[in-house]
Scaffold this motif. Structure first.
Motif, short mmCIF file in Angstrom:
data_model
loop_
_atom_site.label_atom_id
_atom_site.label_comp_id
_atom_site.label_asym_id
_atom_site.label_seq_id
_atom_site.Cartn_x
_atom_site.Cartn_y
_atom_site.Cartn_z
N ARG A 85 0.81 -1.22 0.00
CA ARG A 85 0.00 0.00 0.00
C ARG A 85 0.84 1.28 0.00
O ARG A 85 0.43 2.28 -0.60
CB ARG A 85 -0.96 -0.02 1.19
CG ARG A 85 -1.85 -1.24 1.21
CD ARG A 85 -2.97 -1.15 2.23
NE ARG A 85 -3.56 -2.47 2.48
CZ ARG A 85 -4.65 -2.69 3.18
NH1 ARG A 85 -5.30 -1.67 3.71
NH2 ARG A 85 -5.11 -3.92 3.36
N LEU A 86 2.01 1.24 0.65
CA LEU A 86 2.85 2.44 0.67
C LEU A 86 3.70 2.55 -0.58
O LEU A 86 3.60 3.52 -1.34
CB LEU A 86 3.74 2.45 1.92
CG LEU A 86 4.74 3.61 2.00
CD1 LEU A 86 4.02 4.95 2.03
CD2 LEU A 86 5.65 3.46 3.22
N SER A 91 -0.45 4.92 -1.76
CA SER A 91 -1.81 5.26 -1.36
C SER A 91 -1.86 6.08 -0.08
O SER A 91 -2.93 6.56 0.32
CB SER A 91 -2.65 3.98 -1.18
OG SER A 91 -2.11 3.16 -0.16
N TYR A 92 -0.73 6.27 0.57
CA TYR A 92 -0.63 7.17 1.73
C TYR A 92 0.83 7.56 1.89
O TYR A 92 1.71 7.03 1.21
CB TYR A 92 -1.16 6.50 3.00
CG TYR A 92 -0.30 5.38 3.57
CD1 TYR A 92 0.56 5.60 4.64
CD2 TYR A 92 -0.37 4.09 3.03
CE1 TYR A 92 1.33 4.57 5.17
CE2 TYR A 92 0.39 3.06 3.55
CZ TYR A 92 1.24 3.30 4.62
OH TYR A 92 2.02 2.28 5.13
N TYR A 272 -6.11 3.46 -0.07
CA TYR A 272 -5.23 2.89 0.95
C TYR A 272 -5.89 1.78 1.75
O TYR A 272 -5.20 0.92 2.33
CB TYR A 272 -4.74 3.99 1.90
CG TYR A 272 -5.63 4.25 3.09
CD1 TYR A 272 -5.28 3.79 4.37
CD2 TYR A 272 -6.81 4.98 2.97
CE1 TYR A 272 -6.09 4.03 5.47
CE2 TYR A 272 -7.62 5.23 4.07
CZ TYR A 272 -7.25 4.76 5.31
OH TYR A 272 -8.06 4.99 6.41
N LYS A 285 -5.53 -1.65 7.43
CA LYS A 285 -6.12 -0.31 7.46
C LYS A 285 -6.14 0.23 8.88
O LYS A 285 -5.85 1.42 9.12
CB LYS A 285 -7.54 -0.32 6.90
CG LYS A 285 -8.19 1.07 6.92
CD LYS A 285 -9.65 1.02 6.51
CE LYS A 285 -10.25 2.43 6.55
NZ LYS A 285 -10.25 3.02 7.92
N ILE A 288 -2.69 1.49 9.70
CA ILE A 288 -2.38 2.76 9.05
C ILE A 288 -3.15 3.90 9.72
O ILE A 288 -2.61 4.99 9.95
CB ILE A 288 -2.71 2.70 7.55
CG1 ILE A 288 -1.82 1.65 6.86
CG2 ILE A 288 -2.51 4.07 6.89
CD1 ILE A 288 -2.20 1.38 5.41
N CYS A 300 -3.96 9.85 3.30
CA CYS A 300 -4.50 8.55 2.88
C CYS A 300 -5.54 8.75 1.77
O CYS A 300 -6.52 9.47 1.96
CB CYS A 300 -5.15 7.84 4.07
SG CYS A 300 -4.00 7.46 5.40
#
Length: 323
Positions: A85-86, A91-92, A272, A285, A288, A300
């Motif tokens: 995701r990073l 995405s954030y 994210y 999630k 995060i 995000c």
């Protein structure tokens, strides 16, 4: 013939050529993979060791089992919140301390360094279910689950990967530092630390500490990640886009701490949460969000409910609860 008509004909011809090229890419012959026997032997030995660790669980102390769970979560977050995701999807945003933690966690997961993992994942999204997809699910469950790691990469995977824009990864000092010292970091974080801590801190036997929090934990994280590539591309509903293979699979979401809402993710890869349903079956999630609360994560990216519902109505398979 008027110039306008010539331009229209030329554009139509070019469009047909692109369509033919795209079709060839999707339906062209798949070259037989060259088996990497070293990987086969190591993977077999790992799973034998993991099975032995499974049967020795009754002999382990409660603290060792808790430590195994902690190592599982750290390893998994190194993939889900970190490489996926990073770094793959951006995405954030993450602070330097969080990025360092996720890089260390990624080394504990031992699934290729962040740079290589992110590059291959971007190729996977851009060329999903073609020969350029590293774990093309059209080649069957076994290949998409683990077989792709037991053979040489298809030439299309290598070629497409070379053409990707990866300047963001190359400019990230944490990513490149981990890549430079990856082998050493894997030895320490994947094998030494999970084994030594139980022995030193509460007197667990070296034998138990090696086979449960190290080998069994490592094999479980690997298979949880692989299920996203295999099971979540084959079984489940497609409420957001019925034209792609990825599915919504709650079992995978549970085992991979939030990565099983795969039809949603391939429809909205920049979200994210990788899910419409918040933190439900989505510990990544929640992690995060907690990092945001601590000031370690920010910006995000999220998809609006209106956008999601518009897509559900346009391309979904009708399985959405309000579709």
């Amino acid at each position: 013939m008027p110039a306008a008509d010539i331009s229209i004909m030329r554009a139509a011809t070019e469009e047909r050529v692109l369509l033919v090229d795209s079709q060839k890419e999707k339906e062209g012959p798949t070259l037989p993979g060259q088996i990497v026997w070293r990987n086969v032997v190591l993977m077999v030995l790992l799973h034998i060791g993991a099975l032995y660790g499974l049967v020795t669980i009754p002999a382990a102390s409660a603290l060792t089992l808790v430590w195994t769970g902690v190592c599982f979560m750290i390893s998994a977050l190194g993939i889900t919140a970190g490489a996926h995701r990073l770094w793959s999807h951006r995405s954030y945003k993450a602070s330097m301390p969080l990025r360092i933690f996720l890089a260390v966690a990624n080394s504990m997961a031992f699934q290729n360094d962040i740079y290589e993992w992110s590059r291959d994942h971007r190729v996977h999204h851009k060329y999903s279910e073609t020969d350029a997809d590293p774990h093309n699910s059209n080649r069957g469950f076994f290949f998409s689950h683990v077989g792709w790691l037991l053979v040489r990469k298809h030439p299309e995977v290598i070629e497409r990967g070379r053409k990707l824009e990866l300047t963001d990864l190359k400019a990230d000092k944490v990513v490149m530092f981990q890549r430079r010292f990856y082998k050493l970091s894997v030895v320490l974080m994947c094998f030494v630390v999970p084994t030594v801590v139980p022995c030193y801190m509460w007197g667990e036997s070296l034998w138990i500490a090696y086979f449960i929090p190290t080998l069994l934990r490592y094999a479980l994280v690997l298979n949880a990640t692989w299920l996203v590539n295999s099971a979540a591309h084959m079984w489940g509903m497609r409420p957001y886009d019925q034209n792609v293979n990825p599915r919504e699979n709650k079992f995978v979401a549970f085992s991979a701490i939030g990565e099983g809402f795969h039809n949603y993710h391939h429809t909205f890869p920049y979200d994210y949460a990788t899910s419409e349903f918040g933190s439900r079956l989505n510990l990544t999630k929640a992690f995060i969000d907690f990092m945001c609360y601590l000031g370690q994560a920010s910006d995000c990216k999220r998809v609006s409910h209106e956008t999601v519902m518009a897509r559900v109505r346009r391309t979904g398979d009708g399985s959405h609860k309000s579709g």
